[in-house]
Enzyme design. Structure first.
Site, PDB file in Angstrom:
ATOM      1  N   CYS A  80      -1.145  -4.373   0.962  1.00  0.00           N
ATOM      2  CA  CYS A  80      -1.748  -5.078   2.093  1.00  0.00           C
ATOM      3  C   CYS A  80      -0.672  -5.891   2.803  1.00  0.00           C
ATOM      4  CB  CYS A  80      -2.864  -5.984   1.580  1.00  0.00           C
ATOM      5  SG  CYS A  80      -3.625  -7.000   2.855  1.00  0.00           S
ATOM      6  N   CYS A  83      -1.800  -9.819   2.343  1.00  0.00           N
ATOM      7  CA  CYS A  83      -1.781 -10.537   1.063  1.00  0.00           C
ATOM      8  C   CYS A  83      -0.875  -9.894   0.013  1.00  0.00           C
ATOM      9  CB  CYS A  83      -3.192 -10.700   0.511  1.00  0.00           C
ATOM     10  SG  CYS A  83      -3.884  -9.177  -0.188  1.00  0.00           S
ATOM     11  N   CYS A 126      -9.211  -4.774   2.874  1.00  0.00           N
ATOM     12  CA  CYS A 126      -8.576  -5.142   1.617  1.00  0.00           C
ATOM     13  C   CYS A 126      -9.595  -5.914   0.784  1.00  0.00           C
ATOM     14  CB  CYS A 126      -7.357  -6.019   1.913  1.00  0.00           C
ATOM     15  SG  CYS A 126      -6.658  -6.815   0.446  1.00  0.00           S
ATOM     16  N   CYS A 129      -8.234  -9.792   0.286  1.00  0.00           N
ATOM     17  CA  CYS A 129      -8.194 -10.808   1.350  1.00  0.00           C
ATOM     18  C   CYS A 129      -9.146 -10.508   2.502  1.00  0.00           C
ATOM     19  CB  CYS A 129      -6.761 -10.970   1.877  1.00  0.00           C
ATOM     20  SG  CYS A 129      -6.208  -9.617   2.934  1.00  0.00           S
ATOM     21  N   CYS A 150      -8.371   6.316   6.764  1.00  0.00           N
ATOM     22  CA  CYS A 150      -7.526   6.333   7.952  1.00  0.00           C
ATOM     23  C   CYS A 150      -7.117   4.883   8.239  1.00  0.00           C
ATOM     24  CB  CYS A 150      -8.329   6.924   9.116  1.00  0.00           C
ATOM     25  SG  CYS A 150      -7.392   7.090  10.628  1.00  0.00           S
TER      26      CYS A 150
HETATM   27 ZN   LIG Z   1      -5.083  -8.140   1.524  1.00  0.00          ZN
END
Ligand SMILES: [Zn+2]
Length: 171
Positions: A80, A83, A126, A129, A150
């Site tokens: 991510c 985060c 995610c 986060c 995607c």
């Molecule tokens: Zn994240």
């Protein structure tokens, strides 16, 4: 010590005291102005740009074929951007030809899918986060897993896999 000598001694002591005070002021002032408080580990990731914020925090979409991971197939882990949590493996990445990096699987419990109001599309975020990643499509039969995560390149960072150690021939 006569009066004249005493006056001279007092003025000399005053000069010394002034000098000491001056040094102390400099010593007290310079480090204070130069010291920068440590931001702490959670804030050491470089901050999101305005474009990244628009995509990650406001469900934006980068233009197709614009992202750095569209035609990128190195071995490693996609994390991510916001985060740093691991999200996808390079083994699950495939070229869907759609202009965005696509994966047919995510790391366990790393990605949350949210059916959007219309029921037509599923947003993926995610799980750690809540940052926006992109959309999930199924039933397209592009890979045996029949799923397509995607993802915006700007929602991701890449951590290369450690290079395998190639053992030399023992002689
Ligand atoms: Zn994240």
């Amino acid at each position: 010590m006569n009066t004249e000598e005493r006056k001279h001694w007092i003025s000399w002591m005053a000069t010394i005291a002034e000098g000491v005070a001056g040094v102390m002021a400099v010593e007290g002032g310079v480090p204070a102005s130069q010291s920068v408080p440590d931001p702490g580990p959670s804030r050491r990731r470089h901050p999101l740009t305005e474009t990244e914020k628009r995509i990650i925090e406001h469900q934006g979409t980068e233009p197709p074929f614009s992202g750095r991971f569209v035609s990128f197939f190195e071995q490693g882990t996609y994390v991510c951007r916001k985060c740093g949590e691991p999200l996808f493996r390079s083994e699950d990445k495939f070229d869907a030809g759609c202009g965005w990096p696509c994966f047919d699987d995510s790391l366990p419990d790393a990605v949350r899918s949210i059916r959007q109001n219309s029921g037509q599309r599923t947003e993926i975020t995610c799980a750690h986060c809540g940052g926006h990643l992109g959309h999930l499509f199924s039933g397209e039969r592009m890979t045996p897993k029949n799923m397509r995560y995607c993802v915006n390149s700007l929602s991701l960072d890449f951590q290369p896999a450690p290079q395998p150690v190639i053992a030399g021939h023992m002689s």
